[in-house]
Scaffold this motif. Structure first.
Motif, short mmCIF file in Angstrom:
data_model
loop_
_atom_site.label_atom_id
_atom_site.label_comp_id
_atom_site.label_asym_id
_atom_site.label_seq_id
_atom_site.Cartn_x
_atom_site.Cartn_y
_atom_site.Cartn_z
N LEU A 60 2.43 9.51 -0.80
CA LEU A 60 3.55 10.58 -1.23
C LEU A 60 2.76 11.91 -1.07
O LEU A 60 1.74 12.02 -1.31
CB LEU A 60 4.34 10.26 -2.25
CG LEU A 60 4.97 9.00 -2.23
CD1 LEU A 60 5.87 8.73 -3.40
CD2 LEU A 60 5.82 8.40 -1.01
N ASN A 95 -5.10 1.30 -1.41
CA ASN A 95 -4.42 0.22 -1.89
C ASN A 95 -5.14 -0.84 -2.36
O ASN A 95 -6.00 -1.65 -1.49
CB ASN A 95 -3.54 -0.39 -0.71
CG ASN A 95 -2.44 -1.62 -1.03
OD1 ASN A 95 -2.71 -1.99 -2.31
ND2 ASN A 95 -1.98 -1.90 -0.19
N ALA A 96 -5.47 -1.35 -3.52
CA ALA A 96 -6.37 -2.18 -4.19
C ALA A 96 -5.97 -3.66 -3.42
O ALA A 96 -6.76 -4.60 -3.58
CB ALA A 96 -6.14 -2.11 -5.79
N GLU A 114 -3.75 -3.88 1.58
CA GLU A 114 -2.75 -4.31 2.68
C GLU A 114 -2.36 -2.87 3.45
O GLU A 114 -2.52 -1.78 2.82
CB GLU A 114 -1.34 -4.57 2.02
CG GLU A 114 -1.56 -6.07 1.23
CD GLU A 114 -0.53 -6.17 0.14
OE1 GLU A 114 -0.11 -5.06 -0.46
OE2 GLU A 114 -0.48 -7.08 -0.33
N TYR A 171 12.10 4.07 0.76
CA TYR A 171 11.96 5.70 0.32
C TYR A 171 12.09 6.50 1.50
O TYR A 171 12.87 7.40 1.58
CB TYR A 171 10.47 6.03 0.05
CG TYR A 171 9.97 7.16 -0.44
CD1 TYR A 171 10.45 7.62 -1.59
CD2 TYR A 171 9.51 7.85 0.48
CE1 TYR A 171 10.05 8.87 -1.94
CE2 TYR A 171 8.88 9.33 -0.03
CZ TYR A 171 9.29 9.62 -1.23
OH TYR A 171 9.07 11.03 -1.46
N ASP A 177 2.71 13.76 -3.55
CA ASP A 177 1.81 14.18 -4.76
C ASP A 177 0.72 13.33 -5.04
O ASP A 177 -0.01 13.27 -6.05
CB ASP A 177 2.90 13.76 -6.19
CG ASP A 177 3.17 12.37 -6.24
OD1 ASP A 177 2.92 11.34 -5.62
OD2 ASP A 177 3.80 12.09 -7.21
N SER A 188 0.48 10.01 -4.62
CA SER A 188 0.28 8.56 -4.97
C SER A 188 0.80 7.88 -3.90
O SER A 188 1.15 8.35 -3.13
CB SER A 188 1.70 8.60 -6.17
OG SER A 188 2.68 8.68 -5.56
N VAL A 189 0.49 6.35 -3.69
CA VAL A 189 0.67 5.73 -2.84
C VAL A 189 1.71 4.58 -3.13
O VAL A 189 1.77 3.88 -4.13
CB VAL A 189 -0.71 4.98 -2.36
CG1 VAL A 189 -0.59 4.20 -1.34
CG2 VAL A 189 -1.78 6.11 -2.05
N VAL A 190 2.55 4.24 -2.14
CA VAL A 190 3.61 3.14 -2.19
C VAL A 190 3.24 2.10 -1.15
O VAL A 190 2.94 2.69 0.10
CB VAL A 190 5.00 3.90 -1.95
CG1 VAL A 190 6.00 2.76 -1.80
CG2 VAL A 190 5.52 4.70 -3.08
N THR A 191 3.27 0.87 -1.48
CA THR A 191 3.05 -0.08 -0.34
C THR A 191 4.28 -1.19 -0.74
O THR A 191 5.20 -0.77 -1.32
CB THR A 191 1.54 -0.93 -0.78
OG1 THR A 191 2.10 -1.76 -2.06
CG2 THR A 191 0.45 0.13 -0.91
N GLU A 192 4.11 -2.16 0.33
CA GLU A 192 5.36 -3.02 0.53
C GLU A 192 6.33 -2.46 1.33
O GLU A 192 6.86 -1.32 1.04
CB GLU A 192 6.00 -3.20 -0.85
CG GLU A 192 5.27 -3.98 -2.06
CD GLU A 192 4.72 -5.56 -1.53
OE1 GLU A 192 5.45 -6.07 -0.80
OE2 GLU A 192 3.53 -5.59 -1.82
N ILE A 193 6.56 -3.02 2.44
CA ILE A 193 7.24 -2.47 3.57
C ILE A 193 8.66 -2.41 3.14
O ILE A 193 9.16 -1.12 3.56
CB ILE A 193 7.18 -3.60 4.75
CG1 ILE A 193 7.79 -4.90 4.49
CG2 ILE A 193 5.78 -3.48 5.41
CD1 ILE A 193 7.88 -5.79 5.77
N THR A 194 9.32 -3.03 2.52
CA THR A 194 10.70 -2.57 2.16
C THR A 194 10.89 -1.42 1.19
O THR A 194 11.62 -0.80 1.31
CB THR A 194 11.55 -4.14 1.56
OG1 THR A 194 10.63 -4.41 0.40
CG2 THR A 194 11.67 -4.97 2.43
N ALA A 195 9.68 -1.24 0.45
CA ALA A 195 9.56 -0.18 -0.44
C ALA A 195 9.37 1.19 0.25
O ALA A 195 10.04 2.15 0.18
CB ALA A 195 8.82 -0.30 -1.59
#
Lengths: 223, 223
Positions: free
Chosen positions: A60, A50-51, A54, A75, A62, A64-71
């Motif tokens: 995931l 995470n650039a 955080e 998911y 594949d 890729s990385v998801v950040t932001e707690i609500t996102a």
């Protein structure tokens, strides 16, 4: 999936933990990041995960990385097997829960987090890695108090923020409140003068998922 | 559905307008609230529409009211007939767009809105109806600049925040930037030193939906 979690969980990792316990039906690996040693601000984490430096972050399948707690929680809610969705089951339910989640964050959580970030403990913890606003400490407290006063009216006669069932909105607000009340002693967040918020807080604390979340916190969050 | 819109649209009503133009396939009535005369802070609006006194608000067909711009747009996205969803079509797309929308709001929009709210124009407009933070004006500007600098890196080689197509994240960021740049002259939001943000801003401004949104603003937002 890999969840990058923290060794000294502040309220953001705690929110995702509480969500996972409430939601159920999820399987993921956990990698623990050394927040105390600022591992999240070092080049390897910034480049690979995470650039923004955080935690938490979710990798995931594949890569890729998801950040932001609500996102991340959103998911999780979609891919969980079985159980009850915590973001709603119809367009109207989803809109109402979305609304309460955003209100909880902007009207209470963010002001009291910014209040905490205005103190010396935050300066020590971040060691220059965040622009802080110590000059706005008092107004951030007032904003949080006003937000919680409004929630006290909203909760009159009700059970949870968005209705009869606990949803993402309650999880977010409770995880943040519990972490900073238990861990940082910011006790003005929960006072008898807001009886409906106090009753809601007690109701949230009694849930099995909340007990699991609290039990997973380090000792200084359980005083 | 009835959308409560504003006669002097600040960035929140503008975001919902831009979303509706981009999304298409929506039918709703519009009731215009006199923000300049603070109709939104008077008992009738507080009782009948939104206890928080915010505009816009969306009345659903069952009479209930949804507020919070991202919740209104999310509902629109689900009930629109045809067209392309702007919150994503798969769990992964939805997570990524959710992430970028939250980043846009927290890392840029909220700091520069709070910066604006630290000035005299905001004091005059709100007339005591908001707790403002003039003492944090400088740090709010720094936070917004840092957020936009990060977006400049994120947009390198890319087209829109979440990929090749414009999504809710771009709509939110652009609607807020355009409203305060055009209407309030906060020009440090878009500078040549952030070439990727500048190119993105131009790309957003050239879209048909953006032109319709800008044309709907009062004269002082079009100087």
């Amino acid at each position: 999936m890999i969840l990058y979690d923290a060794n000294a969980p502040g309220p953001n990792p705690t929110t995702v933990r509480l969500f996972a316990h409430e939601r159920g039906g999820l399987e993921f690996d956990v990698v623990t990041i050394d927040l105390v040693g600022l591992e999240n601000r070092k080049r390897r984490y910034l480049t690979d995960v995470n650039a923004r430096g955080e935690v938490p972050a979710l990798r995931l399948d594949d890569g890729s990385v998801v950040t932001e707690i609500t996102a991340i929680c959103g998911y999780f809610d979609e891919v969980a097997q079985g159980g009850r969705p915590l973001f709603g089951e119809t367009p109207q339910e989803r809109a109402v829960i979305h609304m309460w989640t955003r209100r909880a964050y902007l009207e209470a959580v963010l002001p009291f987090v910014n209040y905490w970030r205005g103190g010396e403990a935050a300066e020590n913890a971040y060691r220059g890695h965040r622009i802080l606003q110590p000059e706005a400490r008092r107004s951030n407290r007032l904003l949080a108090e006003r937000g919680l006063n409004q929630f006290d009216e909203d909760l009159a006669g009700g059970t949870y923020l968005a209705g009869r069932e606990a949803t993402m909105a309650d999880i977010l607000l409770y995880a943040f409140m519990a972490t900073v009340i238990e861990g940082e002693g910011i006790n003005w967040l929960n006072v008898p003068q807001r009886p409906n918020v106090a009753a809601w807080y007690k109701r949230m604390a009694a849930r099995e998922a909340s007990k699991k979340m609290l039990a997973s916190l380090p000792a200084h969050f359980q005083n």
